[in-house]
Design an enzyme around this catalytic site. Sequence first.
Site, PDB file in Angstrom:
ATOM      1  N   ARG A 211       0.787  -1.310  -0.201  1.00 40.85           N
ATOM      2  CA  ARG A 211      -0.010   0.027   0.058  1.00 40.85           C
ATOM      3  C   ARG A 211       0.884   1.528   0.115  1.00 40.85           C
ATOM      4  O   ARG A 211       2.118   1.254   0.496  1.00 40.85           O
ATOM      5  CB  ARG A 211      -0.875  -0.127   1.259  1.00 40.85           C
ATOM      6  CG  ARG A 211      -1.933  -0.836   1.302  1.00 40.85           C
ATOM      7  CD  ARG A 211      -3.018  -0.552   0.328  1.00 40.85           C
ATOM      8  NE  ARG A 211      -4.297  -1.393   0.312  1.00 40.85           N
ATOM      9  CZ  ARG A 211      -4.143  -2.616  -0.938  1.00 40.85           C
ATOM     10  NH1 ARG A 211      -3.448  -2.797  -1.500  1.00 40.85           N
ATOM     11  NH2 ARG A 211      -5.299  -3.205  -0.647  1.00 40.85           N
ATOM     12  N   HIS A 259      -1.006   0.287  -9.673  1.00 43.22           N
ATOM     13  CA  HIS A 259      -1.737  -0.921  -8.834  1.00 43.22           C
ATOM     14  C   HIS A 259      -2.326  -1.940  -9.362  1.00 43.22           C
ATOM     15  O   HIS A 259      -3.586  -1.826  -9.398  1.00 43.22           O
ATOM     16  CB  HIS A 259      -2.785   0.058  -7.873  1.00 43.22           C
ATOM     17  CG  HIS A 259      -3.182  -0.704  -6.669  1.00 43.22           C
ATOM     18  ND1 HIS A 259      -3.690  -0.192  -5.535  1.00 43.22           N
ATOM     19  CD2 HIS A 259      -3.211  -2.180  -6.463  1.00 43.22           C
ATOM     20  CE1 HIS A 259      -4.060  -0.932  -4.787  1.00 43.22           C
ATOM     21  NE2 HIS A 259      -3.839  -2.169  -5.120  1.00 43.22           N
TER      22      HIS A 259
END
Length: 296
Positions: A211, A259
């Site tokens: 993250r 991502h």
Amino acid sequence: MWKNALLRANTELRVYSYVEAHPKEEISMALIWKHPKGTLANYPNLKCIASAGAGVDYIFEDETVPEHIPITRVVDPFLASDMSEHVMACIYAELKNFNRYKVQQMQGLWKPTDYRRIADVTVGILGLGELGALTGRDLVQNGFAVQGWSRNKKSMDGITTFDGKEGLRDFLRKTDFLVCLLPLTPDTAGILNTALFEQLPKGAYVINVARGGHLVDEDLLANLDKGHLSGACLDVYHQEPLPTSHPFWKHPKIFMTPHYASVSDTNSVVPQIIRNYSNIMEGKELINRVSRSKGY
Ligand code: NDP
Ligand code: OXD
């Protein structure tokens, strides 16, 4: 996409997409991914919140999510193997100087550079859960020296393991490729910072596929620019999409992906969602349940 996949698997389910009109009192399970904050607050009969991905940090960030409702996450063999392949691609690309050559290609520069071999480096994985453990095992099978760090003590064939705050220093000391596969929690937020980078050997390479909140962006830039770190491969960011003005975009030592290291495969994941739906209906234990106290 998810609605069609659920209905293909079980035509008797009543499934509503969030944007369709739906009777809130009828909903017993919510399958979500990065929902707008506040949207889960008014479902009186909700019995399970299922994350459509492995991470659940975005659910804990929404203070309006009722605390009594169990949360589940995705545990799936493709999610793990896709991540492992992504991490390996990052490591091989760096060993063979592909990142540097791409920059030189854009400049029309012919500049052969020594490469490193698998035997020359040690890969350290922060997080030995579903994704970190498989990535570690695959790296071992490919001949890499691998170390892993987790919260609890672990023993894994071929992987040197470390745990807890005390184990981190020794883990970092020999890590040439640092892979972050931790969940984002209050304990792990900002863990990729200068204090940690300074414990890595000079020239270490950082791969963050967990993250954006794990990384202190300015600390990464400072350590790349002063040459302590040789480069970074990033898939996740504080803000996604990353604003075009962010310095990561044009940094020659940073390789970015949007991502997409590993994405839930709907057909593979749907059976576990349906199983949990049946478990709710039958009053059975949920599978892949998240611990609220641990935050993952
Ligand atoms: P798991 O929950 O299976 O594993 C988490 C691991 O992190 C465990 O080994 C755990 O230790 C360790 N850990 C957690 N907190 C700490 C801590 N404070 N100190 C040390 N170790 C800690 O997660 P997954 O492997 O399934 O997924 C990891 C993350 O990957 C997800 O949370 C998500 O953010 C990210 N992800 C990113 C994707 C992408 O495309 N970029 C795709 C999928 C996931 P222990 O085993 O001792 O509990
Ligand atoms: C996940 C992700 O957590 O895709 O599954 O990031």
